[in-house]
Scaffold this motif. Sequence first.
Motif, PDB file in Angstrom:
ATOM      1  N   VAL A 105    -121.626  52.647 -48.649  1.00  5.84           N
ATOM      2  CA  VAL A 105    -121.000  53.027 -49.914  1.00  5.84           C
ATOM      3  C   VAL A 105    -120.090  54.231 -49.721  1.00  5.84           C
ATOM      4  CG1 VAL A 105    -121.479  53.967 -52.211  1.00  5.84           C
ATOM      5  CG2 VAL A 105    -122.823  52.042 -51.341  1.00  5.84           C
ATOM      6  N   TYR A 106    -120.514  55.208 -48.902  1.00  3.78           N
ATOM      7  CA  TYR A 106    -119.696  56.418 -48.779  1.00  3.78           C
ATOM      8  C   TYR A 106    -118.353  56.134 -48.118  1.00  3.78           C
ATOM      9  CZ  TYR A 106    -121.485  56.900 -43.931  1.00  3.78           C
ATOM     10  OH  TYR A 106    -121.808  56.697 -42.615  1.00  3.78           O
ATOM     11  N   VAL A 107    -118.274  55.090 -47.294  1.00  2.00           N
ATOM     12  CA  VAL A 107    -116.992  54.698 -46.706  1.00  2.00           C
ATOM     13  C   VAL A 107    -116.082  54.108 -47.781  1.00  2.00           C
ATOM     14  CG1 VAL A 107    -115.857  53.146 -45.074  1.00  2.00           C
ATOM     15  CG2 VAL A 107    -117.956  54.331 -44.401  1.00  2.00           C
ATOM     16  N   LEU A 108    -116.629  53.191 -48.570  1.00  4.53           N
ATOM     17  CA  LEU A 108    -115.835  52.546 -49.611  1.00  4.53           C
ATOM     18  C   LEU A 108    -115.396  53.546 -50.675  1.00  4.53           C
ATOM     19  CD1 LEU A 108    -117.935  49.281 -50.028  1.00  4.53           C
ATOM     20  CD2 LEU A 108    -115.742  49.528 -48.870  1.00  4.53           C
ATOM     21  N   GLU A 109    -116.321  54.429 -51.080  1.00  6.13           N
ATOM     22  CA  GLU A 109    -115.955  55.390 -52.120  1.00  6.13           C
ATOM     23  C   GLU A 109    -114.984  56.442 -51.596  1.00  6.13           C
ATOM     24  OE1 GLU A 109    -119.064  57.016 -54.446  1.00  6.13           O
ATOM     25  OE2 GLU A 109    -119.744  55.061 -55.156  1.00  6.13           O
ATOM     26  N   TYR A 110    -115.032  56.717 -50.306  1.00  5.63           N
ATOM     27  CA  TYR A 110    -114.022  57.590 -49.713  1.00  5.63           C
ATOM     28  C   TYR A 110    -112.639  56.978 -49.912  1.00  5.63           C
ATOM     29  CZ  TYR A 110    -111.298  60.008 -46.110  1.00  5.63           C
ATOM     30  OH  TYR A 110    -110.334  60.723 -45.438  1.00  5.63           O
ATOM     31  N   LEU A 111    -112.522  55.691 -49.662  1.00  7.95           N
ATOM     32  CA  LEU A 111    -111.243  55.006 -49.840  1.00  7.95           C
ATOM     33  C   LEU A 111    -110.875  54.895 -51.322  1.00  7.95           C
ATOM     34  CD1 LEU A 111    -111.764  52.154 -47.222  1.00  7.95           C
ATOM     35  CD2 LEU A 111    -110.340  54.196 -46.950  1.00  7.95           C
TER      36      LEU A 111
END
Length: 668
Positions: A32-38
């Motif tokens: 999730v933290y990768v997607l929300e970073y984007l």
Amino acid sequence: MELKEKIIKHFEGKVVRKDLTALVKGSNPVPVYVLEYLLGQYCAIDDDHIIKAGIEKVKNVIRDNYVHRSDAEIVKAKIRDSGSHKIIDKITVSLNDRANVYEAEFASLGLKGVPIADKMVMDNQKLLSGGGVWCILNIGYSHADDISMRWVIIDLKPIQVSNVDLQEYIGLRKEFTTDEWLDLLMHSIGLNPEYFNRRDKFIQLSRLIPHVENNYNFIELGPKGTGKSHIFSELSPHGVLVSGGDVSKARLFVNNTGNTIGLVGYWDVVALDEFEQEKGGKRTDGDLVKIMQNYMANQSFNRGKETYQATASMAFVGNTKHNVPYMLKNSHLFESIPEGYLKGAFLDRMHMYIPGWEVRILKTSVFSSEYGFIVDYLAELLRDMRKYDFSSILDTYVKLDGSLTTRDKTAIRKSFSGLVKLIYPNQEPTEKEVLELLDFSVEGRKRVKDQLYIIDETFKSEPVEFKYTILSNSVEVYPETLENLNYKAAVEVKEETEDEDSENPNVKPGLDLKPHQVILKDNQTGISYKKLFANYLSGAKDITIQDPYIRMYYQFKNLLEFCIMLSNNKDPEDQINLEIVTWNHEEYLNDSKASFDDLAQNVESIGIHLTYRFENHHDRFIAADNGWKITLGRGLDIFEKIEERFSVADLDQTKRKCKSCELTYLKL
């Protein structure tokens, strides 16, 4: 101002709509933290057009740059043909001491032994931890004839927020009430707060304590499907989740062969998943347990001749085998963990045991579709707060009992400190709020100690009393675990039922009823209107209930059940006059009148003459002509609303979960 407007006003650019993650994730195994970073780069504003365009942009980035293992060869060909290409992958770095060079291994691309510049490694040392770090990388390819490795890492950027302003975050806490802040945090971890009561929210958010407290030892055991490992695997780039069956001394601490530091040296949180009984006859490494036990107590570990210090918190999450009443009667609440860890000295290091059996199985409806912090932003804030200790706030309000051991007090204070950092980062809780956090912290530690008395006989020789004294009024408080309260109540219900069914029921005439107070906890069971009210309303002929909130269908159903309790509590030939004083908004009064008329007609047949009137009073109480008055913190609405279509609790009040409230019994 609505919560959504507040969140966007004060944290614009630092929040994201949580349902967008599912829209772009698809079947990609990306945290999730990768997607929300984007998403935070393109969709952090509440504008439908910008969000729509941002979602497409993120989808394109995932499509064009994220490496699926099945497409690895296609991506390699693209890099070879174009000379370079930007990718998203998880990489791990190790030192090749023979060649004196750092080498990277790509999780999805499948490349190994790719040289990486010393500066990239020194700037991002977590690459060496063995847990892998998600990065955006520009990968090049060389066609030269005289080289041994054609792949080149041109540049690398770990996927994480570069910097945060902790003081700004702390300062903005005052713009939100405590309930609003709890809801914001719930949205931030991806859950809709409307489906959780206050205790449920505390349980969910307590999973963040290891992220905000150094050297915090946390365990949660419960049913499958409750999201136990989610926070440790996907919500922070500073935590790593490993299978409990795959841990070793070398992986966790130090590999003596290469003198390489293990996971605890690089990560803020090391979580062991599926921490339950070994499968296939595999036995726990006794030396690993001893090293872990020493580390959890002293924040250090010895490997070879060296002593190492680390601040990583340890989290253990796993599944239970039996329900709670079974464990309380026949074994203990640690029964499902590996036998090698069932040692008093090891378990005594646990600061908090979260009751995972209270957590509902996560369904689509409980996930948030509103704005919450970008999880990477929150993760950086929590990491910044690890260096502080907020436990001294306790000393202004309470004194912990002197019988508590040093480990007991340390556990309670660390849990309390972590909760304050999460919920009151501005360090301004009221006395009531301090006591609420303290009760939860004490309960989390008492759950551990109660089991130690069962598992290890030596602990019985030094019993402790989990109590504290409130300094402002010298009142002594004895927090209890909810499962103990519920089990005791269930046993009492069973005994009462057996007495009622017996030909010679053991009934004590002339009960000695005294004024007192009852405090119900969120999720407490074993409670019924009969248990709370029957004895105090016995013999009454005229009863008044004042409750401004008898409006919804389930609230009228509560009133019907109260009437049935009154009917069962009197002789068949007697009649009770029951007056209801309530309120509703003007536009809904006719609907309320119709419901009251239907109810009054129905309960007349069981000897209850019900009348009602509408007056706007805030106080909630039951007053009877036998001299008893019972003040009601929540009126009759003491039970959680039943959501399921088929529920045992719908037919048996003692199986329902309560809402937290206070009842005071007065003899007038």
